[in-house]
Design a protein around this motif. Structure first.
Motif, PDB file in Angstrom:
ATOM      1  N   LEU A 175       0.822  -1.216   0.000  1.00  0.00           N
ATOM      2  CA  LEU A 175       0.000   0.000   0.000  1.00  0.00           C
ATOM      3  C   LEU A 175       0.853   1.262   0.000  1.00  0.00           C
ATOM      4  CD1 LEU A 175      -2.903  -0.939   2.441  1.00  0.00           C
ATOM      5  CD2 LEU A 175      -2.938  -0.900  -0.054  1.00  0.00           C
ATOM      6  N   GLY A 176       2.046   1.187   0.600  1.00  0.00           N
ATOM      7  CA  GLY A 176       2.931   2.347   0.576  1.00  0.00           C
ATOM      8  C   GLY A 176       3.287   2.743  -0.844  1.00  0.00           C
ATOM      9  N   GLN A 177       3.524   1.747  -1.681  1.00  0.00           N
ATOM     10  CA  GLN A 177       3.839   2.040  -3.083  1.00  0.00           C
ATOM     11  C   GLN A 177       2.635   2.650  -3.795  1.00  0.00           C
ATOM     12  OE1 GLN A 177       5.272  -1.337  -5.296  1.00  0.00           O
ATOM     13  NE2 GLN A 177       5.411  -0.209  -7.219  1.00  0.00           N
ATOM     14  N   TYR A 178       1.452   2.084  -3.578  1.00  0.00           N
ATOM     15  CA  TYR A 178       0.249   2.643  -4.193  1.00  0.00           C
ATOM     16  C   TYR A 178       0.007   4.071  -3.717  1.00  0.00           C
ATOM     17  CZ  TYR A 178      -1.229  -1.797  -6.241  1.00  0.00           C
ATOM     18  OH  TYR A 178      -1.307  -2.932  -6.995  1.00  0.00           O
ATOM     19  N   ARG A 179       0.253   4.290  -2.435  1.00  0.00           N
ATOM     20  CA  ARG A 179      -0.018   5.601  -1.848  1.00  0.00           C
ATOM     21  C   ARG A 179       0.835   6.692  -2.475  1.00  0.00           C
ATOM     22  NH1 ARG A 179       0.637   6.749   4.657  1.00  0.00           N
ATOM     23  NH2 ARG A 179      -0.803   8.534   4.823  1.00  0.00           N
ATOM     24  N   HIS A 180       2.099   6.386  -2.733  1.00  0.00           N
ATOM     25  CA  HIS A 180       3.032   7.413  -3.178  1.00  0.00           C
ATOM     26  C   HIS A 180       3.211   7.463  -4.691  1.00  0.00           C
ATOM     27  CE1 HIS A 180       4.037   8.342   0.925  1.00  0.00           C
ATOM     28  NE2 HIS A 180       4.353   7.082   1.171  1.00  0.00           N
ATOM     29  N   ASP A 181       2.895   6.386  -5.388  1.00  0.00           N
ATOM     30  CA  ASP A 181       3.107   6.346  -6.838  1.00  0.00           C
ATOM     31  C   ASP A 181       1.804   6.293  -7.629  1.00  0.00           C
ATOM     32  OD1 ASP A 181       5.819   6.330  -6.312  1.00  0.00           O
ATOM     33  OD2 ASP A 181       5.981   4.150  -6.390  1.00  0.00           O
ATOM     34  N   THR A 182       0.932   5.362  -7.250  1.00  0.00           N
ATOM     35  CA  THR A 182      -0.256   5.091  -8.064  1.00  0.00           C
ATOM     36  C   THR A 182      -1.322   6.170  -7.925  1.00  0.00           C
ATOM     37  OG1 THR A 182       0.140   2.720  -7.879  1.00  0.00           O
ATOM     38  CG2 THR A 182      -2.072   3.424  -8.539  1.00  0.00           C
ATOM     39  N   LEU A 183      -1.670   6.529  -6.707  1.00  0.00           N
ATOM     40  CA  LEU A 183      -2.765   7.478  -6.515  1.00  0.00           C
ATOM     41  C   LEU A 183      -2.496   8.845  -7.144  1.00  0.00           C
ATOM     42  CD1 LEU A 183      -3.955   6.593  -2.897  1.00  0.00           C
ATOM     43  CD2 LEU A 183      -4.973   5.932  -5.082  1.00  0.00           C
ATOM     44  N   PRO A 184      -1.272   9.397  -7.051  1.00  0.00           N
ATOM     45  CA  PRO A 184      -1.032  10.660  -7.761  1.00  0.00           C
ATOM     46  C   PRO A 184      -1.253  10.555  -9.270  1.00  0.00           C
ATOM     47  CG  PRO A 184       0.665  10.313  -6.110  1.00  0.00           C
ATOM     48  CD  PRO A 184      -0.128   9.037  -6.181  1.00  0.00           C
ATOM     49  N   THR A 185      -0.920   9.394  -9.844  1.00  0.00           N
ATOM     50  CA  THR A 185      -1.146   9.200 -11.275  1.00  0.00           C
ATOM     51  C   THR A 185      -2.635   9.207 -11.595  1.00  0.00           C
ATOM     52  OG1 THR A 185       0.886   7.902 -11.497  1.00  0.00           O
ATOM     53  CG2 THR A 185      -0.775   7.649 -13.230  1.00  0.00           C
ATOM     54  N   LEU A 186      -3.437   8.568 -10.758  1.00  0.00           N
ATOM     55  CA  LEU A 186      -4.885   8.552 -10.986  1.00  0.00           C
ATOM     56  C   LEU A 186      -5.482   9.947 -10.850  1.00  0.00           C
ATOM     57  CD1 LEU A 186      -5.906   5.227  -9.182  1.00  0.00           C
ATOM     58  CD2 LEU A 186      -5.115   5.595 -11.531  1.00  0.00           C
ATOM     59  N   HIS A 187      -4.968  10.727  -9.915  1.00  0.00           N
ATOM     60  CA  HIS A 187      -5.420  12.123  -9.800  1.00  0.00           C
ATOM     61  C   HIS A 187      -5.105  12.895 -11.075  1.00  0.00           C
ATOM     62  CE1 HIS A 187      -6.933  12.561  -5.718  1.00  0.00           C
ATOM     63  NE2 HIS A 187      -5.909  11.873  -5.244  1.00  0.00           N
ATOM     64  N   ARG A 188      -3.930  12.671 -11.638  1.00  0.00           N
ATOM     65  CA  ARG A 188      -3.570  13.379 -12.878  1.00  0.00           C
ATOM     66  C   ARG A 188      -4.476  12.959 -14.022  1.00  0.00           C
ATOM     67  NH1 ARG A 188       1.751  12.656 -10.852  1.00  0.00           N
ATOM     68  NH2 ARG A 188       2.066  10.766 -12.091  1.00  0.00           N
ATOM     69  N   ASP A 189      -4.840  11.683 -14.074  1.00  0.00           N
ATOM     70  CA  ASP A 189      -5.781  11.233 -15.102  1.00  0.00           C
ATOM     71  C   ASP A 189      -7.083  12.025 -15.027  1.00  0.00           C
ATOM     72  OD1 ASP A 189      -4.070   9.333 -16.124  1.00  0.00           O
ATOM     73  OD2 ASP A 189      -4.927   7.675 -14.970  1.00  0.00           O
ATOM     74  N   LEU A 190      -7.594  12.174 -13.810  1.00  0.00           N
ATOM     75  CA  LEU A 190      -8.866  12.871 -13.641  1.00  0.00           C
ATOM     76  C   LEU A 190      -8.777  14.330 -14.091  1.00  0.00           C
ATOM     77  CD1 LEU A 190     -10.212  11.567 -10.201  1.00  0.00           C
ATOM     78  CD2 LEU A 190     -11.085  11.053 -12.482  1.00  0.00           C
ATOM     79  N   ALA A 191      -7.632  14.928 -13.888  1.00  0.00           N
ATOM     80  CA  ALA A 191      -7.481  16.337 -14.262  1.00  0.00           C
ATOM     81  C   ALA A 191      -7.621  16.543 -15.769  1.00  0.00           C
ATOM     82  CB  ALA A 191      -6.124  16.852 -13.785  1.00  0.00           C
ATOM     83  N   HIS A 192      -7.362  15.490 -16.552  1.00  0.00           N
ATOM     84  CA  HIS A 192      -7.407  15.625 -18.002  1.00  0.00           C
ATOM     85  C   HIS A 192      -8.602  14.930 -18.653  1.00  0.00           C
ATOM     86  CE1 HIS A 192      -3.130  16.362 -16.990  1.00  0.00           C
ATOM     87  NE2 HIS A 192      -3.192  17.211 -17.993  1.00  0.00           N
ATOM     88  N   LEU A 193      -9.253  14.045 -17.927  1.00  0.00           N
ATOM     89  CA  LEU A 193     -10.309  13.240 -18.552  1.00  0.00           C
ATOM     90  C   LEU A 193     -11.450  14.040 -19.167  1.00  0.00           C
ATOM     91  CD1 LEU A 193     -10.651  10.090 -16.294  1.00  0.00           C
ATOM     92  CD2 LEU A 193     -10.095  10.176 -18.717  1.00  0.00           C
ATOM     93  N   PRO A 194     -12.011  15.056 -18.508  1.00  0.00           N
ATOM     94  CA  PRO A 194     -13.135  15.760 -19.136  1.00  0.00           C
ATOM     95  C   PRO A 194     -12.796  16.321 -20.506  1.00  0.00           C
ATOM     96  CG  PRO A 194     -12.973  16.339 -16.816  1.00  0.00           C
ATOM     97  CD  PRO A 194     -11.744  15.539 -17.151  1.00  0.00           C
ATOM     98  N   VAL A 195     -11.572  16.786 -20.709  1.00  0.00           N
ATOM     99  CA  VAL A 195     -11.161  17.331 -22.001  1.00  0.00           C
ATOM    100  C   VAL A 195     -11.179  16.258 -23.079  1.00  0.00           C
ATOM    101  CG1 VAL A 195      -9.251  18.390 -23.261  1.00  0.00           C
ATOM    102  CG2 VAL A 195      -9.765  19.112 -20.920  1.00  0.00           C
ATOM    103  N   HIS A 196     -10.753  15.062 -22.714  1.00  0.00           N
ATOM    104  CA  HIS A 196     -10.587  14.012 -23.714  1.00  0.00           C
ATOM    105  C   HIS A 196     -11.849  13.186 -23.945  1.00  0.00           C
ATOM    106  CE1 HIS A 196      -6.389  14.889 -23.947  1.00  0.00           C
ATOM    107  NE2 HIS A 196      -6.189  14.615 -22.678  1.00  0.00           N
ATOM    108  N   THR A 197     -12.784  13.182 -23.001  1.00  0.00           N
ATOM    109  CA  THR A 197     -13.889  12.243 -23.120  1.00  0.00           C
ATOM    110  C   THR A 197     -15.254  12.897 -23.283  1.00  0.00           C
ATOM    111  OG1 THR A 197     -14.234  12.151 -20.724  1.00  0.00           O
ATOM    112  CG2 THR A 197     -12.657  10.602 -21.663  1.00  0.00           C
TER     113      THR A 197
END
Length: 265
Positions: free
Chosen positions: A135-157
């Motif tokens: 979970l430490g790896q997900y917390r520091h690496d994965t979740l920030p990436t998912l947040h970045r996805d959300l920041a761009h999704l409305p534009v693309h979809t």
């Protein structure tokens, strides 16, 4: 952001905007659960994380057809990994609380029960250490990436061609159809099919909770009550099977002999 993103949903909301709101709230809920998990050792925190992930996986399923394939697949894989990381600890928690503790309450002086509980707690601690590392790896690496996805999704979809009301109803209908199919299979195919039925039921239940403001109110409430009731029954079947497996592990029963091992206490 509003603490309850569903309060912002309307029938004319664009689906991509709805996913952004629900996705951001879901990620925040996961982060809050992770903070609790790393700060203390409580069974309910493990459960809260898994429920938070299930909710977000249901949201991902609802809006998956709108997302770029690569992003949808990454979210699916990452959320599965988050849920899986806490799965073994959750199994031990349920086993200790719902199988071993009631047995110990009935037979408080039983030396075998005490020995099994000690073994289960030790294995649960090992599982927890493994869980926290993952979970430490997900917390520091994965979740920030998912947040970045959300920041761009409305534009693309979001091309403005659809609104949330009809989209939500069509996805709920699809989830109900899948649940009916899995119910029929579960009558014939045994425990694995029951587990798949349970997953389909949870997905429909959480979809209704996420999309509540844009669904027919009374019909959604009735269906939700039925799903909650049915999930309890299916959960007992699956938990009993897991308890038998964990009991066999604590007693060092070889895998090839587990089918004939005594039922859990």
């Amino acid at each position: 952001m509003n603490a309850d993103p569903t309060a912002r949903l309307r029938g004319k909301t664009r689906p991509a905007a709805a996913f952004a709101a629900l996705g951001e709230a879901g990620l925040q809920r996961i982060e809050d659960s992770l903070a609790a998990l790393f700060g203390r050792d409580e069974a309910e925190d493990v459960h809260a994380l898994r429920v938070a992930v299930r909710h977000l996986r249901a949201v991902l399923w609802i809006f998956g057809p709108l997302l770029p394939r690569g992003i949808a697949e990454r979210w699916k894989e990452d959320l599965h990994g988050l849920a899986d990381a806490a799965g073994e600890v959750r199994d031990w928690d349920v086993f200790l609380a719902e199988t071993m503790q009631p047995a110990l309450d009935r037979q408080p002086g039983d030396a075998v029960l005490h020995a099994v509980i000690d073994t289960a707690r030790a294995r649960r601690q090992i599982a927890r250490e493994t869980m926290l590392a993952r979970l430490g790896q997900y917390r520091h690496d994965t979740l920030p990436t998912l947040h970045r996805d959300l920041a761009h999704l409305p534009v693309h979809t979001d091309d403005g061609s659809d609104t949330l009301g009809p989209f939500a109803r069509s996805r709920v209908r699809k989830a109900r159809k899948t649940l009916r199919q899995r119910k029929r299979r579960a009558r014939q195919d045994g425990l694995r099919a029951v587990h798949r039925q349970r997953i389909a039921g949870k997905r429909l239940r959480y979809a209704i909770e996420a999309l509540g403001p844009v669904l027919p109110e009374q019909k959604a409430k009735r269906l939700h009550r039925k799903l909650v009731k049915g999930q309890g029954k299916l959960g007992s079947v699956v938990d009993d099977s897991v308890a038998r497996r964990l009991m066999a592990e604590c007693l060092d029963v070889p895998p090839e002999e587990q089918d004939s091992a005594p039922a859990a206490a």
